[in-house]
Design an enzyme around this catalytic site. Structure first.
Site, PDB file in Angstrom:
ATOM      1  CE  LYS A  78      -3.875   1.729   2.839  1.00 41.64           C
ATOM      2  NZ  LYS A  78      -4.723   1.392   4.002  1.00 41.64           N
ATOM      3  CB  SER A 153      -8.062   3.177   2.943  1.00 40.68           C
ATOM      4  OG  SER A 153      -7.203   2.585   3.892  1.00 40.68           O
ATOM      5  CB  SER A 177      -8.054   0.137   5.622  1.00 41.22           C
ATOM      6  OG  SER A 177      -8.832   1.298   5.597  1.00 41.22           O
TER       7      SER A 177
END
Ligand code: GLN
Length: 488
Positions: A78, A153, A177
Site C-alpha cells: 500500500k 482504504s 482497511s
C-alpha cells in the site's frame, strides 16, 4: 499438508525450476501494466527493482541456496508504507514527489527475504475512506466487476491480489482497511493484534489504531506473510514481543471450539450477506464447533468512538504536512503562513480536510471533555466487553461488512452514510484485537461476501487456524471466489 496457497505454489515452481523468477516477474509486470488500465490497482510500478531482485533469486536458486518462503514472490505494498528511494504518496497531492530515505520495517523484512515488489498500490487518501475513491489517482476497481469499487482504504492491494497482479500484498487497517477490501474482492485480509507488526515507516493516520497486515488469496498465504512480519521492533514503541507464529498451527482440530455470535453485529446487515454468514456457521457446526449466541450492547458506541478518536489522532498526525518538510509546496505565496495555508488547502482532499477539522474540534478546549474524553472512556467499555466475551468463547464470528462492494461513486453522496458501513470492522481496532476476513460466498448481486473472525489479543495462531478450517471445508466455493483469471 498439501500446499494450496499461491505463495507455496509459486515457491514450488521456482524451486523445481519449472519457471525462473525472472520469467515469473516479467509475467506479473506485464499483467500489472496491461490490467492496470482496467483496475487502477497500482499507482506506481517498480519494474527495475523487481527484475533486479528476481535475478538475485535466480542466482541463489542456481547456487542451491536456502531461500525464505517469500523469496521470489511477486507482491505489492500500500502506498502509505515507506519504501526507500521509491515515491510514497499516500495517494495525496500533498505527498506527490515525496521519496522516503528509509524503509518501513515490514518492507525491510520482506526485502531481506527477496520478496519481489511489483509496485505501490492505490489507496484512499491517507487511508481515510472505504472505497479507495478519495485517492488523488482515482479509485481502484473490483476485479469481480469493474463497475464496483475494490473497497478501502487498501483497495489497490485487494484489487491487485484478487486480479492476479500480485501474489500478496501488505495493507494497513485503522478501522477496517484490510478486512473490508479483502471482503469486497473475495480474498483474505488479516488485521493483526495491535503491536504484533511494526508500524515503523507506516505513514500515520490514527496511531493507536493503525496496524499493517497481509492481504492474500488464502489463509495459508496470510499465515506465511504474518509469520514473516510479526516481529518485535525496537523502532516502534508500541511493538510487542508477544506475537507467536501462526503457520504451524494450521490444520489443528477445532472440535469443541466455541464460536461467539454477538447479535448486535447483524443489525442492518443485508439479508443475502446474513444468509452467507449463516451458511458459514453451519460449516463450523459440521466441523464440531459450538455456536454461542450472545449480546454485546456496547457495540452501538463503536462508530462514534472510532470517528472521534481517529479524527483526533489524524488532526495531530497530519499537522506535519506544512509544505516545508515533505512533498508538495504551493507555488505562489507572500510569506510563511500563507505558504502553509495554501499548501494544505491545495494538497489535502475534501475527506482529509473534514477529518482534520472534526479532530481539531473534538480536541479543542471547550469540547475535549464532551467528545474526546467520553470517547476514550467508552473505548475502555468496549475493550472490557470483548474481554468478557472471550471469557466464554474462543473466537467471534460476524460479517466483515454489512453489504457487498458498492457501485462506483456511491460513497461520494454522503460521508456519514459511508462511515456507517464501517460498523462491523471498527470494534476490532478500538480494542486492539486481531481480525480476519475470509470469503464465504456471494451476495444476490454475485459479489463476494466476507466472514470476519475476531480473536483475543495475540491469538493469531488459533484465529488463523479457525479461518483455515472453514476455508478448507468450503474450499470449492472459496476458490470460485479467488480464481479470477489466474496467472499460474
Ligand atoms: N473506512 C475507515 C475510515 O475511513 C477505515 C479506514 C482504515 O482502516 N484506514 O476511517
Amino acid at each position: 499438508m498439501e500446499p494450496y496457497g499461491i505463495i507455496p505454489k509459486i515457491g514450488k515452481l521456482l524451486r523445481s525450476k519449472e519457471i525462473s523468477c525472472t520469467e515469473l516477474t516479467k509475467q506479473y509486470l506485464h499483467s500489472a501494466e496491461t490490467e492496470n488500465k482496467r483496475l487502477n490497482a497500482y499507482v506506481k510500478l517498480t519494474p527495475e527493482a523487481a527484475l533486479k531482485t528476481a535475478a538475485e533469486v535466480d542466482r541463489k536458486l542456481a547456487a542451491g541456496e536456502e531461500l525464505s518462503p517469500l523469496a521470489g514472490i511477486p507482491m505489492t505494498l500500500k502506498d502509505n508504507i515507506s519504501t526507500n528511494g521509491i515515491e510514497t504518496t499516500c495517494c495525496s497531492k500533498i505527498l506527490r514527489g515525496y521519496t522516503p530515505i528509509y524503509d518501513a520495517t515490514v518492507w525491510d523484512i520482506l526485502k531481506r527475504q527477496d520478496a519481489v515488489l511489483i509496485g505501490k498500490a492505490n489507496m484512499d487518501e491517507f487511508a481515510m475512506g472505504s472505497s479507495c475513491e478519495t485517492s488523488c489517482f482515482g479509485g481502484a476497481r473490483n476485479p469481480h466487476n469493474t463497475e464496483r469499487v475494490a473497497g478501502g482504504s487498501s483497495g489497490g492491494v485487494a484489487s491487485a491480489v484478487a486480479g492476479n497482479l500480485a501474489a500478496f500484498g501488505l495493507g494497513s487497517d485503522t478501522g477496517g482497511s484490510i478486512r473490508q477490501p479483502a471482503s469486497f474482492c473475495g480474498i483474505v485480509g488479516l488485521k493483526p493484534t495491535y503491536g504484533a507488526v511494526s508500524r515503523y515507516g507506516l505513514i500515520a493516520y490514527a496511531s493507536s489504531f493503525d496496524q499493517i497486515g497481509p492481504i492474500t488469496r488464502s489463509v495459508e498465504d496470510a499465515a506465511l506473510v504474518y509469520d514473516a512480519i510479526a516481529k518485535y521492533d525496537p523502532m516502534d514503541s508500541t511493538s510487542s514481543e508477544k506475537a507467536q507464529p501462526a503457520f504451524s498451527s494450521l490444520g489443528k482440530d477445532i472440535k469443541g471450539m466455541k464460536i461467539g455470535v454477538p447479535k448486535e453485529y447483524f443489525d442492518g446487515v443485508r439479508e443475502d450477506v446474513k444468509a452467507a454468514l449463516q451458511n458459514a456457521l453451519k460449516v463450523y457446526e459440521s466441523l464440531g464447533a459450538e455456536i454461542v449466541d450472545f449480546s454485546m450492547p456496547s457495540i452501538q458506541y463503536s462508530l462514534p468512538v472510532y470517528y472521534i478518536l481517529a479524527c483526533a489522532e489524524a488532526s495531530s498526525n497530519l499537522g506535519r504536512y506544512d509544505g516545508i518538510r515533505y512533498g508538495a509546496r504551493t507555488e505562489h505565496y507572500a510569506d510563511r503562513d500563507e505558504m502553509i495555508c495554501k499548501t494544505r488547502s491545495e494538497g489535502f482532499g475534501a475527506e482529509v480536510k473534514r477529518r482534520i477539522l472534526l479532530g481539531t474540534y473534538v480536541l479543542s478546549a471547550g469540547y475535549y471533555d464532551a467528545f474526546y474524553k467520553k470517547a476514550q472512556n467508552l473505548r475502555g467499555t468496549l475493550i472490557r466487553a470483548f474481554e468478557d466475551a472471550f471469557a466464554h468463547c474462543d473466537v467471534i464470528a460476524v460479517p466483515t461488512v454489512p453489504m457487498t462492494a458498492f457501485p462506483l461513486n456511491f460513497t461520494a453522496q454522503d460521508a456519514v452514510e459511508t462511515y456507517l458501513t464501517d460498523i462491523c470492522t471498527v470494534p476490532v481496532n478500538i480494542a486492539g484485537l486481531p481480525g480476519i476476513s475470509v470469503p464465504c460466498g456471494f451476495g444476490g448481486d454475485s459479489m463476494p461476501v466476507g466472514l470476519q473472525l475476531i480473536g483475543a489479543r495475540f491469538s493469531e495462531p488459533a484465529l488463523l487456524n479457525a479461518a483455515f478450517q472453514y476455508e478448507q471445508a468450503a474450499r470449492r466455493d472459496v476458490f470460485r471466489a479467488v480464481e479470477t483469471g489466474v496467472v499460474l
